[in-house]
Design a protein around this motif. Structure first.
Motif, mmCIF file in Angstrom:
data_model
loop_
_atom_site.group_PDB
_atom_site.id
_atom_site.type_symbol
_atom_site.label_atom_id
_atom_site.label_comp_id
_atom_site.label_asym_id
_atom_site.label_seq_id
_atom_site.Cartn_x
_atom_site.Cartn_y
_atom_site.Cartn_z
ATOM 1 N N VAL A 37 0.138 -4.538 -7.593
ATOM 2 C CA VAL A 37 -0.946 -3.557 -7.032
ATOM 3 C C VAL A 37 -1.900 -4.159 -6.711
ATOM 4 O O VAL A 37 -2.979 -4.814 -7.060
ATOM 5 C CB VAL A 37 -1.228 -2.061 -8.186
ATOM 6 C CG1 VAL A 37 -2.408 -0.679 -6.902
ATOM 7 C CG2 VAL A 37 -0.458 -1.143 -8.720
ATOM 8 N N LYS A 39 -4.943 -2.911 -4.938
ATOM 9 C CA LYS A 39 -5.943 -1.848 -4.475
ATOM 10 C C LYS A 39 -7.480 -2.380 -4.610
ATOM 11 O O LYS A 39 -8.424 -2.076 -3.931
ATOM 12 C CB LYS A 39 -5.983 -0.479 -5.256
ATOM 13 C CG LYS A 39 -5.906 0.417 -6.281
ATOM 14 C CD LYS A 39 -5.789 1.149 -6.324
ATOM 15 C CE LYS A 39 -6.298 1.460 -8.110
ATOM 16 N NZ LYS A 39 -5.061 2.217 -8.823
ATOM 17 N N TYR A 40 -7.289 -3.098 -6.002
ATOM 18 C CA TYR A 40 -8.647 -3.491 -6.277
ATOM 19 C C TYR A 40 -9.029 -5.216 -5.650
ATOM 20 O O TYR A 40 -9.407 -6.021 -6.420
ATOM 21 C CB TYR A 40 -9.102 -3.502 -7.268
ATOM 22 C CG TYR A 40 -8.825 -2.759 -8.565
ATOM 23 C CD1 TYR A 40 -8.548 -1.556 -8.425
ATOM 24 C CD2 TYR A 40 -7.332 -3.412 -8.953
ATOM 25 C CE1 TYR A 40 -8.287 -0.889 -9.601
ATOM 26 C CE2 TYR A 40 -6.452 -2.046 -9.633
ATOM 27 C CZ TYR A 40 -7.484 -1.567 -10.112
ATOM 28 O OH TYR A 40 -6.181 -0.580 -10.744
ATOM 29 N N ALA A 65 -2.836 1.968 -2.592
ATOM 30 C CA ALA A 65 -3.534 3.400 -3.503
ATOM 31 C C ALA A 65 -3.464 4.338 -2.047
ATOM 32 O O ALA A 65 -3.521 5.694 -1.667
ATOM 33 C CB ALA A 65 -4.236 3.729 -4.397
ATOM 34 N N ILE A 87 1.471 3.979 -3.674
ATOM 35 C CA ILE A 87 1.583 5.586 -5.018
ATOM 36 C C ILE A 87 0.033 5.833 -4.909
ATOM 37 O O ILE A 87 -0.039 6.216 -6.078
ATOM 38 C CB ILE A 87 1.231 4.038 -6.056
ATOM 39 C CG1 ILE A 87 -0.414 2.976 -5.510
ATOM 40 C CG2 ILE A 87 2.662 3.088 -5.773
ATOM 41 C CD1 ILE A 87 -0.689 2.139 -6.414
ATOM 42 N N MET A 169 8.303 9.874 -10.426
ATOM 43 C CA MET A 169 7.565 8.820 -10.689
ATOM 44 C C MET A 169 6.380 9.714 -11.896
ATOM 45 O O MET A 169 6.249 10.742 -11.371
ATOM 46 C CB MET A 169 6.268 8.404 -9.158
ATOM 47 C CG MET A 169 5.326 7.270 -9.339
ATOM 48 S SD MET A 169 3.641 8.226 -9.872
ATOM 49 C CE MET A 169 2.523 7.191 -9.034
ATOM 50 N N MET A 171 1.869 9.375 -13.841
ATOM 51 C CA MET A 171 1.089 8.350 -14.519
ATOM 52 C C MET A 171 0.568 8.619 -15.488
ATOM 53 O O MET A 171 1.161 10.131 -16.114
ATOM 54 C CB MET A 171 -0.065 8.139 -14.187
ATOM 55 C CG MET A 171 0.064 7.780 -12.650
ATOM 56 S SD MET A 171 -0.985 8.087 -11.141
ATOM 57 C CE MET A 171 -2.625 6.887 -11.985
ATOM 58 N N MET A 212 2.018 1.213 -16.439
ATOM 59 C CA MET A 212 0.231 0.549 -15.544
ATOM 60 C C MET A 212 -0.006 -0.936 -16.809
ATOM 61 O O MET A 212 0.613 -1.645 -17.631
ATOM 62 C CB MET A 212 -0.328 0.826 -15.034
ATOM 63 C CG MET A 212 -0.257 2.635 -14.163
ATOM 64 S SD MET A 212 -1.480 3.779 -13.819
ATOM 65 C CE MET A 212 -2.944 2.919 -14.363
ATOM 66 N N SER A 213 -1.275 -1.816 -16.010
ATOM 67 C CA SER A 213 -1.519 -3.208 -16.844
ATOM 68 C C SER A 213 -1.425 -2.531 -18.214
ATOM 69 O O SER A 213 -0.971 -3.364 -18.906
ATOM 70 C CB SER A 213 -2.535 -3.184 -16.678
ATOM 71 O OG SER A 213 -2.913 -3.844 -14.390
ATOM 72 N N ARG A 228 3.554 -0.750 -11.969
ATOM 73 C CA ARG A 228 2.798 -0.585 -11.081
ATOM 74 C C ARG A 228 1.704 -1.660 -12.010
ATOM 75 O O ARG A 228 0.698 -0.305 -12.477
ATOM 76 C CB ARG A 228 2.923 0.807 -10.410
ATOM 77 C CG ARG A 228 3.174 1.448 -10.046
ATOM 78 C CD ARG A 228 3.152 2.406 -9.832
ATOM 79 N NE ARG A 228 2.507 3.886 -10.715
ATOM 80 C CZ ARG A 228 2.941 4.648 -11.639
ATOM 81 N NH1 ARG A 228 4.428 4.833 -11.501
ATOM 82 N NH2 ARG A 228 1.942 4.402 -12.288
ATOM 83 N N VAL A 229 1.214 -2.695 -11.117
ATOM 84 C CA VAL A 229 0.769 -3.559 -12.355
ATOM 85 C C VAL A 229 0.368 -4.199 -11.204
ATOM 86 O O VAL A 229 0.054 -4.444 -10.073
ATOM 87 C CB VAL A 229 1.663 -4.614 -13.069
ATOM 88 C CG1 VAL A 229 -0.247 -5.316 -13.858
ATOM 89 C CG2 VAL A 229 2.339 -4.361 -13.792
ATOM 90 N N GLY A 230 -1.638 -3.755 -11.197
ATOM 91 C CA GLY A 230 -2.471 -4.030 -10.538
ATOM 92 C C GLY A 230 -3.597 -5.173 -11.422
ATOM 93 O O GLY A 230 -3.599 -6.181 -11.409
ATOM 94 N N SER A 231 -4.535 -4.330 -12.442
ATOM 95 C CA SER A 231 -5.479 -4.783 -12.665
ATOM 96 C C SER A 231 -5.220 -6.317 -13.544
ATOM 97 O O SER A 231 -5.586 -7.374 -13.598
ATOM 98 C CB SER A 231 -6.112 -4.507 -13.657
ATOM 99 O OG SER A 231 -5.886 -3.550 -14.249
HETATM 100 C C1 LIG Z 1 -4.485 2.172 -9.282
HETATM 101 C C2 LIG Z 1 -3.142 2.382 -9.691
HETATM 102 C C3 LIG Z 1 -1.923 1.141 -10.963
HETATM 103 C C4 LIG Z 1 -2.429 0.042 -11.528
HETATM 104 O O1 LIG Z 1 -3.688 0.270 -12.365
HETATM 105 P P1 LIG Z 1 -4.001 -0.944 -12.618
HETATM 106 O O2 LIG Z 1 -4.381 -0.564 -14.307
HETATM 107 O O3 LIG Z 1 -4.994 -1.959 -12.518
HETATM 108 O O4 LIG Z 1 -2.648 -1.944 -13.460
HETATM 109 C C5 LIG Z 1 -0.542 2.029 -10.952
HETATM 110 N N1 LIG Z 1 -0.822 3.215 -10.703
HETATM 111 C C6 LIG Z 1 -1.351 3.758 -9.704
HETATM 112 C C7 LIG Z 1 -1.044 5.235 -9.134
HETATM 113 C C8 LIG Z 1 -2.559 3.256 -9.460
HETATM 114 O O5 LIG Z 1 -3.300 3.942 -7.994
#
Ligand SMILES: *Cc1c(COP(=O)(O)O)cnc(C)c1O
Length: 238
Positions: A37, A39-40, A65, A87, A169, A171, A212-213, A228-231
């Motif tokens: 991910v 986005k940041y 995102a 996402i 999907m 969250m 996620m993370s 979906r892994v960002g941070s």
């Molecule tokens: C930002 C985001 C993520 C990733 O989140 P992290 O906690 O940074 O891994 C995953 N899914 C969605 C829908 C997001 O908006």
């Protein structure tokens, strides 16, 4: 450490966590796709991710995102190895711009949106791939089909012809302990299994985008095929 080294170290750690979770669940790691991910992430971090650690990889799955950001970045990073995942929320006036760029839309949150995607895909002669987002955390602030609404609407989902609905999907609510997310992930898998039983064989709903993370290991144990892994990938960068 350089950007490349930091991204490579983060990436190695995340991959090890994925492998460990797969071993615990007796799953083949090839069945879990890491969606990075972005986005940041700054563009140079994303470049480091695609050029560095995973050098030699055939494809990179990147998640954005916001539709505008996805379209802009796809243009900046023109590279046939990249697959873009949307996402976050998709407003109907953004469908036309995002459909040609997105390989998979994770965030189809209502029948109305699915029908709008279907109509515009027809105009553009595309066959988009989508996941239906389910609001299992029952969080008013979150998007997605209510579980009962999706089951009630299922015959209408099946009547969609051009758009390929490939899975679900969800969250989890933000939690400090990953274990707290497990019931949500399990319910998404069970919902998928119920919907599969009501679907023709050609619609396997194989994809479960969850984790996620903070909780992707638990999600893998519960059957996630996309995490979906960002941070966790951008830790230590600023
Ligand atoms: C930002 C985001 C993520 C990733 O989140 P992290 O906690 O940074 O891994 C995953 N899914 C969605 C829908 C997001 O908006």
């Amino acid at each position: 450490m350089s950007i490349d080294e930091t991204v490579a170290a983060n990436c190695r750690r995340v991959r090890e966590q994925i492998d460990r979770a797969c071993r615990r669940a007796e799953r083949d790691p090839a069945g879990v796709t890491l969606v990075a991910v972005t986005k940041y992430a700054r563009l140079e971090w994303v470049r480091a991710y695609c050029d560095g650690e995973l050098n030699g990889a055939q494809t990179f799955d990147l998640g954005e995102a916001r539709p505008q950001q996805l379209v802009a970045r796809a243009a900046e990073l023109r590279d046939p190895r990249l697959r873009w995942h949307l996402i976050g929320p998709l407003q109907r006036n953004k469908i036309r711009a995002v459909l040609p760029e997105a390989d998979l839309i994770h965030s189809c949150e209502s029948l109305r949106l699915l029908q709008a995607i279907e109509r515009i895909a027809g105009e553009l002669d595309l066959r988009p791939r989508v996941l239906l987002e389910v609001n299992l955390a029952r969080d008013e602030a979150k998007h997605g089909f209510a579980e009962e609404a999706l089951e009630a609407d299922w015959d209408q989902v099946l009547s969609i012809e051009r758009t390929r609905v490939e899975g679900l999907m969800a969250m989890a609510a933000h939690a400090d302990r990953p274990e707290d997310s497990r019931p949500v992930f399990r319910r998404l898998r069970e919902l998928r299994d119920r919907l599969c039983r009501r679907s023709p064989e050609g619609l396997p709903l194989a994809t479960l985008s969850m984790g996620m993370s903070g909780d992707f290991e638990v999600a893998i144990e519960e059957g996630a095929t996309l995490v979906r892994v960002g941070s966790a990938l951008w830790e230590g960068l600023a």
